[in-house]
Motif scaffolding. Structure first.
Motif, PDB file in Angstrom:
ATOM      1  N   CYS A 126       1.380   8.211  -1.366  1.00  0.00           N
ATOM      2  CA  CYS A 126       0.979   7.878  -0.144  1.00  0.00           C
ATOM      3  C   CYS A 126       1.692   6.623   0.786  1.00  0.00           C
ATOM      4  N   LEU A 127       2.425   5.917  -0.141  1.00  0.00           N
ATOM      5  CA  LEU A 127       3.058   4.580   0.450  1.00  0.00           C
ATOM      6  C   LEU A 127       4.463   5.146   0.774  1.00  0.00           C
ATOM      7  N   ALA A 128       5.063   6.084   0.054  1.00  0.00           N
ATOM      8  CA  ALA A 128       6.308   6.555   0.523  1.00  0.00           C
ATOM      9  C   ALA A 128       6.199   7.410   1.596  1.00  0.00           C
ATOM     10  N   LEU A 129       4.979   8.256   1.675  1.00  0.00           N
ATOM     11  CA  LEU A 129       5.104   9.059   3.069  1.00  0.00           C
ATOM     12  C   LEU A 129       4.788   8.428   4.395  1.00  0.00           C
ATOM     13  N   ALA A 130       3.910   7.272   4.380  1.00  0.00           N
ATOM     14  CA  ALA A 130       3.728   6.598   5.227  1.00  0.00           C
ATOM     15  C   ALA A 130       4.923   5.728   5.784  1.00  0.00           C
ATOM     16  N   GLY A 131       5.800   5.183   4.761  1.00  0.00           N
ATOM     17  CA  GLY A 131       7.034   4.493   5.436  1.00  0.00           C
ATOM     18  C   GLY A 131       7.988   5.553   5.691  1.00  0.00           C
TER      19      GLY A 131
END
Length: 251
Positions: free
Chosen positions: A213-218
């Motif tokens: 989720c964090l990688a996708l958001a960034g």
């Protein structure tokens, strides 16, 4: 799109149930925490609502992972005393209270997502110890109802999420579909100890989930959606392998 919703989750439930028979509920739980369902929902939201909407939903999903774990904690404590028909609504109530609390906190998206990550090391200590009674292996019977229940839940969630905005959509994307379906059927067929081990094992899978989720958001801020999803999925696989390797070498 409809075919993806109908086939993906039942296939995943079949694979995780097979993993439970071969390697036990703990490993199956770790696999169940991997972001296949939420990743699919975020992909659908990206295609239908745009990358910015999906980016905000991904951050909300990272925070929502904590609510999914709260479901498992509440279900597990209830399973020490009751059968699944009472444990399931108690687990869902725990999830709902966690979602309400996260909305009431009104934290900015990135700090809220980091809070979801920080909750995971604590969560393992909040589960009860499984009862010291022998559990049977999950029976093969009941596979079709598990798969059907998973497909129905995902259809409901994806149909509602598009109407709620990115924050609630992200939280709803982390509704404990697999935890509900696999927890109930494991509880019914193999007993409370196996269900608790499965739900506690899911905490390990959520490290990869939140990494995704964090990688996708960034990545959605700088890359095309296809590249962003590929990058996030690759990181999630690496985190999942690392967590499972560490778990195996601690025992």
């Amino acid at each position: 799109m409809l075919l993806l919703k109908l086939l993906l989750v039942p296939a995943l439930i079949w694979l995780i149930s097979a993993a439970a028979r071969k390697w036990g509920p703990g490993v199956a739980g770790a696999l169940a925490g991997f972001p296949v369902i939420t990743g699919s929902i975020l992909l659908i939201l990206t295609l239908e609502q745009g990358p910015d909407f999906a980016r905000q939903a991904a951050l909300a999903s990272a925070m929502g992972a904590a609510a999914n774990v709260v479901f498992g904690i509440a279900y597990s404590w209830a399973a020490l005393r009751w059968r699944w028909p009472l444990c399931l609504p108690l687990g869902v109530a725990g999830y709902a209270l966690a979602v309400v609390a996260s909305q009431a906190a009104a934290l900015p998206p990135w700090p809220a997502a980091m809070l979801g990550l920080a909750f995971l090391p604590l969560a393992g200590f909040l589960f009860p110890a499984p009862p010291a009674t022998a559990s049977a292996l999950p029976r093969e019977a009941g596979m079709e109802p598990r798969m059907a229940a998973g497909a129905v839940l995902v259809l409901i969630i994806t149909s509602l999420s598009q109407k709620l905005g990115p924050s609630l959509s992200g939280l709803l994307a982390v509704f404990p579909v697999l935890a509900s379906v696999l927890g109930v059927f494991t509880h019914a067929s193999a007993g409370p100890a196996a269900a608790i081990r499965l739900l506690r094992g899911m905490v390990r899978g959520f490290y990869a989930f939140i990494a995704f989720c964090l990688a996708l958001a960034g990545a959605l801020e700088a890359l095309r959606p296809a590249s962003a999803f590929l990058l996030a999925l690759s990181l999630a696989v690496l985190v999942q392998l690392a967590v499972m390797w560490l778990g195996r070498h601690r025992h």
